[in-house]
Structure formats: structure tokens, C-alpha cells
Motif scaffolding. Structure first.
Motif, PDB file in Angstrom:
ATOM      1  N   ALA A  53       0.830  -1.204   0.000  1.00  0.00           N
ATOM      2  CA  ALA A  53       0.000   0.000   0.000  1.00  0.00           C
ATOM      3  C   ALA A  53       0.865   1.254   0.000  1.00  0.00           C
ATOM      4  O   ALA A  53       0.560   2.226  -0.702  1.00  0.00           O
ATOM      5  CB  ALA A  53      -0.933  -0.019   1.210  1.00  0.00           C
ATOM      6  N   MET A  93      -5.220  -0.156  -1.666  1.00  0.00           N
ATOM      7  CA  MET A  93      -5.069   0.139  -0.235  1.00  0.00           C
ATOM      8  C   MET A  93      -6.254  -0.426   0.556  1.00  0.00           C
ATOM      9  O   MET A  93      -6.078  -0.984   1.636  1.00  0.00           O
ATOM     10  CB  MET A  93      -4.922   1.645  -0.015  1.00  0.00           C
ATOM     11  N   VAL A  94      -7.473  -0.295   0.016  1.00  0.00           N
ATOM     12  CA  VAL A  94      -8.656  -0.862   0.671  1.00  0.00           C
ATOM     13  C   VAL A  94      -8.538  -2.378   0.724  1.00  0.00           C
ATOM     14  O   VAL A  94      -8.813  -3.010   1.747  1.00  0.00           O
ATOM     15  CB  VAL A  94      -9.950  -0.419  -0.050  1.00  0.00           C
ATOM     16  N   GLU A 109       1.886   6.661  -6.834  1.00  0.00           N
ATOM     17  CA  GLU A 109       0.820   7.580  -7.239  1.00  0.00           C
ATOM     18  C   GLU A 109       1.334   9.012  -7.191  1.00  0.00           C
ATOM     19  O   GLU A 109       1.043   9.819  -8.071  1.00  0.00           O
ATOM     20  CB  GLU A 109      -0.377   7.419  -6.296  1.00  0.00           C
ATOM     21  N   LYS A 121      -4.735   6.809  -9.220  1.00  0.00           N
ATOM     22  CA  LYS A 121      -5.248   7.120  -7.885  1.00  0.00           C
ATOM     23  C   LYS A 121      -6.369   6.159  -7.516  1.00  0.00           C
ATOM     24  O   LYS A 121      -6.429   5.660  -6.391  1.00  0.00           O
ATOM     25  CB  LYS A 121      -5.737   8.563  -7.847  1.00  0.00           C
ATOM     26  N   ALA A 122      -7.259   5.866  -8.461  1.00  0.00           N
ATOM     27  CA  ALA A 122      -8.357   4.927  -8.197  1.00  0.00           C
ATOM     28  C   ALA A 122      -7.822   3.525  -7.930  1.00  0.00           C
ATOM     29  O   ALA A 122      -8.281   2.827  -7.014  1.00  0.00           O
ATOM     30  CB  ALA A 122      -9.328   4.912  -9.376  1.00  0.00           C
ATOM     31  N   ASP A 180      -6.095  -3.351   3.377  1.00  0.00           N
ATOM     32  CA  ASP A 180      -6.688  -3.183   4.706  1.00  0.00           C
ATOM     33  C   ASP A 180      -7.684  -4.307   4.997  1.00  0.00           C
ATOM     34  O   ASP A 180      -7.702  -4.865   6.101  1.00  0.00           O
ATOM     35  CB  ASP A 180      -7.377  -1.817   4.803  1.00  0.00           C
ATOM     36  N   THR A 209      -4.834   2.774  -6.846  1.00  0.00           N
ATOM     37  CA  THR A 209      -4.114   2.802  -5.572  1.00  0.00           C
ATOM     38  C   THR A 209      -5.090   2.739  -4.407  1.00  0.00           C
ATOM     39  O   THR A 209      -4.871   2.011  -3.438  1.00  0.00           O
ATOM     40  CB  THR A 209      -3.246   4.074  -5.476  1.00  0.00           C
ATOM     41  N   SER A 210      -6.178   3.501  -4.486  1.00  0.00           N
ATOM     42  CA  SER A 210      -7.183   3.471  -3.412  1.00  0.00           C
ATOM     43  C   SER A 210      -7.778   2.076  -3.273  1.00  0.00           C
ATOM     44  O   SER A 210      -7.963   1.580  -2.165  1.00  0.00           O
ATOM     45  CB  SER A 210      -8.293   4.483  -3.697  1.00  0.00           C
ATOM     46  N   ALA A 211      -8.073   1.458  -4.393  1.00  0.00           N
ATOM     47  CA  ALA A 211      -8.627   0.102  -4.353  1.00  0.00           C
ATOM     48  C   ALA A 211      -7.623  -0.876  -3.753  1.00  0.00           C
ATOM     49  O   ALA A 211      -7.985  -1.744  -2.946  1.00  0.00           O
ATOM     50  CB  ALA A 211      -9.038  -0.340  -5.749  1.00  0.00           C
ATOM     51  N   ALA A 220       1.030   4.106  -2.891  1.00  0.00           N
ATOM     52  CA  ALA A 220       0.817   5.519  -2.582  1.00  0.00           C
ATOM     53  C   ALA A 220       1.995   6.349  -3.070  1.00  0.00           C
ATOM     54  O   ALA A 220       1.823   7.447  -3.604  1.00  0.00           O
ATOM     55  CB  ALA A 220       0.611   5.701  -1.081  1.00  0.00           C
TER      56      ALA A 220
END
Length: 176
Positions: A106, A132-133, A113, A125-126, A136, A128-130, A110
Motif C-alpha cells: 500500500a 489500499m482498501v 501515485e 489514484k483509483a 486493509d 491505488t485506493s482500491a 501511494a
């Protein structure tokens, strides 16, 4: 009247002597019978006391066998629980390294990105967010799975211990 009294006095004395002899014989018979019954009651009481002592000793032995069976089951169960706890700690350490790898991924996403070009920045960015989620969710799922596995292992060990104690009791009861 004196003469009549003197004449019947030997008869009265004879009746008194016979009555005293009969009473003595009756009293002797009662004493002998009471003595016989008392000795039989004493013998019965002695047999009862011996049987009670024998039965108590047998029950103590049986109870000690039950307790030893339960103690063995508890010791075996505690060893199983300790092993399950150690296994859970080892799994937790392994999971910690997996969660660390997810955190590193993650962080790298980040960082990539932030250094990416502007054309692909929105898509990156999308993604990366996915990621990271997902990292988690993976961490939380792994943590929860580890916790549940530890609880399940300990519950199973306790159940097996209880079953072994019960089997020990019923097996010991069947032998006696």
C-alpha cells in the motif's frame, strides 16, 4: 385359728418355695435368651461395621480412580491448549509478516501515485485506493481469522478434555 395357721404354714412355704423356683427358672431363661440375642446382635453389628469399612474403602478407591482419570484428562487437555496457543502465536507472527507486506504494498502504491504523470494520475489514484482498501481488508480478515482459529482450537481442546474426563468416568463405572 393359730392351729389352722400352723397347719397351712408348711403349704404356704412350699408354694412360696415352688413359686421362687419357677420365677428363678423363668428369670434364668429370659437372661439366657437375652444374652443369646445380644451376642447375635453384636455379631451382626460387627459384620455390618466390617462391610461398611470394606465398602467405604472400595468407594474411596473408585473415587481416586475417577479423580486420576479426570486429572489425566485435564493435563492432556492443558497440553493441547498450550500447543494451540503456541500455534496461534506462530500463526500470528506469520500473519504479522503478511500484514506488513500488505502495508508495504500500500505504501509503494501511494508513493508511485505521487510520482506518476498527470495523464494516468486519475486512473492510478483509483487503482491505488482500491489496492489500499484491499490491503486493509486483507489485514483485518487475516487478523479475525487468526483470532477465530485460536478460539476454535482452544474450544475444541476443552471439549476433547471434557469428553475424555466423561469417558474416564463412564469407563471406570462400567468396570466397577
Amino acid at each position: 385359728m393359730n392351729a389352722v395357721l400352723l397347719r397351712i404354714l408348711p403349704y404356704i412355704a412350699a408354694v412360696a418355695v415352688v413359686s421362687a423356683a419357677l420365677f428363678g427358672a423363668y428369670h434364668h431363661g429370659v437372661s439366657t435368651t437375652n444374652s443369646t440375642w445380644q451376642s447375635e446382635w453384636n455379631a451382626r453389628d460387627t459384620r455390618d461395621a466390617e462391610a461398611k469399612a470394606t465398602n467405604e474403602a472400595a468407594e474411596r478407591t473408585r473415587e481416586q480412580a475417577y479423580q486420576q482419570s479426570i486429572n489425566k484428562a485435564v493435563q492432556d487437555g492443558q497440553r493441547t491448549i498450550n500447543q494451540a496457543t503456541a500455534d496461534a502465536a506462530a500463526a500470528r507472527a506469520s500473519a504479522d509478516s503478511l500484514r506488513g507486506a500488505a502495508d508495504n504494498l500500500a505504501q509503494r502504491l501511494a508513493a508511485s501515485e505521487a510520482s506518476g504523470n498527470s495523464c494516468t494520475a486519475a486512473a492510478s489514484k483509483a487503482a491505488t485506493s482500491a489496492a489500499m482498501v484491499l490491503a486493509d481488508v486483507l489485514k483485518r480478515a487475516d487478523q479475525r481469522a487468526g483470532d477465530l482459529a485460536e478460539v476454535a482450537d482452544q474450544a475444541r481442546a476443552r471439549g476433547v478434555t471434557c469428553q475424555q474426563a466423561y469417558d474416564g468416568l463412564t469407563h471406570s463405572s462400567a468396570l466397577h
